[in-house]
Design a protein around this motif. Sequence first.
Motif, mmCIF file in Angstrom:
data_model
loop_
_atom_site.group_PDB
_atom_site.id
_atom_site.type_symbol
_atom_site.label_atom_id
_atom_site.label_comp_id
_atom_site.label_asym_id
_atom_site.label_seq_id
_atom_site.Cartn_x
_atom_site.Cartn_y
_atom_site.Cartn_z
ATOM 1 N N VAL A 10 0.677 -1.136 0.102
ATOM 2 C CA VAL A 10 0.166 0.078 -0.095
ATOM 3 C C VAL A 10 0.415 1.723 -0.398
ATOM 4 O O VAL A 10 0.745 2.380 -0.715
ATOM 5 C CB VAL A 10 -1.048 0.252 1.002
ATOM 6 C CG1 VAL A 10 -2.077 1.040 0.924
ATOM 7 C CG2 VAL A 10 -1.983 -1.251 0.479
ATOM 8 N N ILE A 11 2.017 1.109 0.869
ATOM 9 C CA ILE A 11 2.600 2.692 0.730
ATOM 10 C C ILE A 11 3.871 2.559 -0.466
ATOM 11 O O ILE A 11 3.349 4.235 -0.687
ATOM 12 C CB ILE A 11 4.128 2.426 2.000
ATOM 13 C CG1 ILE A 11 3.258 2.020 3.707
ATOM 14 C CG2 ILE A 11 4.952 3.136 1.974
ATOM 15 C CD1 ILE A 11 3.950 1.650 4.566
ATOM 16 N N GLY A 12 3.767 1.747 -1.503
ATOM 17 C CA GLY A 12 4.641 1.869 -2.799
ATOM 18 C C GLY A 12 3.306 1.847 -3.166
ATOM 19 O O GLY A 12 4.043 2.251 -4.661
ATOM 20 N N SER A 57 2.267 7.534 -3.797
ATOM 21 C CA SER A 57 3.477 8.527 -2.934
ATOM 22 C C SER A 57 2.307 9.217 -2.002
ATOM 23 O O SER A 57 3.209 9.963 -1.096
ATOM 24 C CB SER A 57 3.994 9.194 -4.328
ATOM 25 O OG SER A 57 2.648 10.546 -4.385
ATOM 26 N N LEU A 58 1.351 9.700 -1.450
ATOM 27 C CA LEU A 58 0.197 9.862 -0.747
ATOM 28 C C LEU A 58 0.867 9.396 0.447
ATOM 29 O O LEU A 58 1.253 9.785 1.697
ATOM 30 C CB LEU A 58 -0.193 10.277 -1.417
ATOM 31 C CG LEU A 58 -0.785 11.860 -2.091
ATOM 32 C CD1 LEU A 58 -2.511 11.838 -2.259
ATOM 33 C CD2 LEU A 58 -0.283 12.790 -2.113
ATOM 34 N N ILE A 59 0.562 7.839 -0.271
ATOM 35 C CA ILE A 59 0.767 7.476 1.732
ATOM 36 C C ILE A 59 1.920 7.260 2.523
ATOM 37 O O ILE A 59 2.557 7.949 3.291
ATOM 38 C CB ILE A 59 0.853 5.568 1.020
ATOM 39 C CG1 ILE A 59 -1.581 5.702 0.850
ATOM 40 C CG2 ILE A 59 0.558 5.272 2.131
ATOM 41 C CD1 ILE A 59 -1.854 4.294 0.500
ATOM 42 N N ILE A 74 2.976 9.224 5.909
ATOM 43 C CA ILE A 74 3.573 8.398 6.635
ATOM 44 C C ILE A 74 5.029 8.494 7.001
ATOM 45 O O ILE A 74 5.886 7.976 8.321
ATOM 46 C CB ILE A 74 4.088 6.815 6.799
ATOM 47 C CG1 ILE A 74 4.228 6.178 5.877
ATOM 48 C CG2 ILE A 74 2.195 6.130 6.709
ATOM 49 C CD1 ILE A 74 4.235 4.693 5.393
ATOM 50 N N GLY A 75 5.645 8.941 5.905
ATOM 51 C CA GLY A 75 7.183 9.932 5.889
ATOM 52 C C GLY A 75 8.283 9.105 5.974
ATOM 53 O O GLY A 75 8.881 8.896 6.472
ATOM 54 N N GLN A 76 7.942 7.757 5.037
ATOM 55 C CA GLN A 76 9.160 6.487 4.822
ATOM 56 C C GLN A 76 8.666 6.548 3.315
ATOM 57 O O GLN A 76 7.250 6.080 3.101
ATOM 58 C CB GLN A 76 7.968 5.368 5.832
ATOM 59 C CG GLN A 76 8.829 5.601 7.245
ATOM 60 C CD GLN A 76 10.118 5.863 7.655
ATOM 61 O OE1 GLN A 76 10.928 5.144 6.790
ATOM 62 N NE2 GLN A 76 10.474 6.201 8.512
#
Length: 185
Positions: free
Chosen positions: A71-73, A76-78, A82-84
């Motif tokens: 999901v993080i990848g 880019s907003l996610i 989360i700053g990672q």
Amino acid sequence: MKINEMLQTQNPAAVDTPQTAPAITADALVDQLRALTAQIPAVAPMTPQERQDVRNHARTSHEVLKASISVIGADSLISQAIGQQPDGVQELCDESVRWQRAEDELRAMLNGISGANLVRRQRLSALASRAYGIGSQLAKDPEHAALVPHVQEIKRLKAIERRKRPSTTTQNPVPVNEVPVVTKM
């Protein structure tokens, strides 16, 4: 001539004998463990409450972690929120798995050391019991009168130990017929 043949001609038993590492002493192990602890990043003792709190927040299955990294990848907003970056989170996940293996090995080592020490204490207890029994018998003979104060001291210490043992009953047991009643407000 090959190396193995040379070794066999010089010392035939040397090739067949496996080399074992010398046994480490308890003091040397403690020194090595302290040196290793100093090299491990972020080793800080936690209180039982802190440990429980962290454990409660860390209960996420490996599958959920992998899906969350995806999901993080995915957007880019996610990643920004989360700053990672996904690679950094994946590295943290991989590092966690590697340290879990180290933790498992340490637990296994501790279990082995604990078991070996338990056997040592059992052997010592058996030896002490046998020595006391033999000493008690010999102390009855005037020829071995020097054993009397030693046997008396052991008797005294055993009596103190028996008095110090905690009782198996609870302090204030609740009688079976007196069940506390909880009222709802």
